[in-house]
Design an enzyme around this catalytic site. Structure first.
Site, PDB file in Angstrom:
ATOM      1  N   LYS A  66      45.717  41.344  48.489  1.00 23.23           N
ATOM      2  CA  LYS A  66      45.241  42.726  48.602  1.00 23.23           C
ATOM      3  C   LYS A  66      45.112  43.151  50.065  1.00 23.23           C
ATOM      4  O   LYS A  66      45.502  44.264  50.447  1.00 23.23           O
ATOM      5  CB  LYS A  66      43.886  42.872  47.913  1.00 23.23           C
ATOM      6  CG  LYS A  66      43.895  42.670  46.411  1.00 23.23           C
ATOM      7  CD  LYS A  66      42.467  42.761  45.883  1.00 23.23           C
ATOM      8  CE  LYS A  66      42.366  42.435  44.413  1.00 23.23           C
ATOM      9  NZ  LYS A  66      40.965  42.487  43.926  1.00 23.23           N
TER      10      LYS A  66
ATOM     11  N   ALA B 246      38.590  41.921  48.649  1.00 23.13           N
ATOM     12  CA  ALA B 246      37.830  40.903  47.921  1.00 23.13           C
ATOM     13  C   ALA B 246      38.311  40.820  46.479  1.00 23.13           C
ATOM     14  O   ALA B 246      38.908  41.759  45.946  1.00 23.13           O
ATOM     15  CB  ALA B 246      36.335  41.227  47.959  1.00 23.13           C
ATOM     16  N   ASP B 247      38.031  39.687  45.867  1.00 23.61           N
ATOM     17  CA  ASP B 247      38.309  39.513  44.444  1.00 23.61           C
ATOM     18  C   ASP B 247      37.184  38.678  43.843  1.00 23.61           C
ATOM     19  O   ASP B 247      36.696  37.734  44.479  1.00 23.61           O
ATOM     20  CB  ASP B 247      39.651  38.823  44.222  1.00 23.61           C
ATOM     21  CG  ASP B 247      40.127  38.985  42.788  1.00 23.61           C
ATOM     22  OD1 ASP B 247      40.630  40.066  42.462  1.00 23.61           O
ATOM     23  OD2 ASP B 247      39.969  38.038  41.991  1.00 23.61           O
ATOM     24  N   THR B 248      36.774  39.029  42.644  1.00 18.65           N
ATOM     25  CA  THR B 248      35.644  38.368  41.990  1.00 18.65           C
ATOM     26  C   THR B 248      36.030  37.926  40.590  1.00 18.65           C
ATOM     27  O   THR B 248      36.674  38.672  39.857  1.00 18.65           O
ATOM     28  CB  THR B 248      34.435  39.323  41.906  1.00 18.65           C
ATOM     29  OG1 THR B 248      34.077  39.761  43.224  1.00 18.65           O
ATOM     30  CG2 THR B 248      33.231  38.621  41.274  1.00 18.65           C
TER      31      THR B 248
END
Length: 231
Positions: free
Chosen positions: A64, A80-82
């Site tokens: 991203k 960010a990624d969660t």
């Protein structure tokens, strides 16, 4: 929509881009009082079959961030990624966003009474500088855990019908109506929301992407050189 600066401890020194359409991540950055641009990139990869959840969130955040950096090369890019990790009998499963209402209900039903891990991976891409052709970036992550309560199926069904779970990893929003589902939180709340603020702020200060506001009335600032950071 034009951002209005609010009273803040920090002020940005370079353009900042948030590579996410997530309302939670946007809200967290806004709470810091920073002005930033949102660039939503359609570049989220799928987990690989043998990929550890931590490896996946780091890879997804990096994808991203680099996609946004190609569009905004002179800005600091934050991505960010969660994921929520469902664990049973020492076997883990990455729980992403539900595909339907039935999927949301299934996820929440499985979570009942259990303790599950949340991992947020982040990537910061620093602005390109003169005489530097390679991309400078930094990866970090944080983990937290959540303990779900036990709830009747009709309560879960009613929650799903609100639509709040539609775009949430794990099919719940701890910042919204779904907060009642959680009995215990261990770790940083902002990690669960999708952007670990303590780690992010320390890195932005260290690279002088933001400064500390010393006098809020005059916007006088103090250099981050005078601050001590924990590693």
């Amino acid at each position: 929509m034009t951002q209005q600066r609010v009273s803040s401890v920090f002020i940005e020194t370079v353009p900042i881009v948030l590579a996410s359409a997530s309302p939670r991540r946007r809200s967290l950055l806004e709470q810091l009082g920073l002005l930033f641009k949102i660039v939503s990139v359609d570049s989220e990869p799928l987990p690989l079959s043998s990929e550890h959840p931590l490896e996946y969130v780091i890879r997804a955040a990096k994808v991203k961030a680099f996609a946004a950096a190609a569009l905004e090369p002179r800005s600091v890019i934050i991505a960010a990624d969660t994921v929520v990790i469902y664990t049973k009998d020492d076997v883990f499963e990455i729980i992403g966003k539900p595909q339907s209402g039935n999927d949301s209900f299934s996820m929440l039903s499985r979570f009942q009474g259990g303790k599950h891990q949340v991992i947020t991976g982040c990537c910061i891409v620093w602005p390109l500088e003169e005489n530097i052709t390679s991309v400078q970036y930094e990866i970090f992550y944080d983990t937290a855990s959540i303990q779900f309560g036990q709830w009747d199926k009709d309560i879960l069904s009613s929650y799903v019908s609100t639509g709040e779970s539609n775009d949430k990893a794990g099919a719940f929003s701890i910042q919204g109506i779904g907060a009642f589902l959680i009995d215990i939180i261990e770790g940083n709340y902002t990690t669960i929301l999708g952007l670990p603020l303590p780690q992010l702020v320390k890195r932005l200060l260290k690279r002088k992407a933001i400064k500390v506001v010393l006098n809020k009335n005059s916007e006088e600032t103090i250099s981050s050189d005078f601050l001590t950071y924990s590693r």
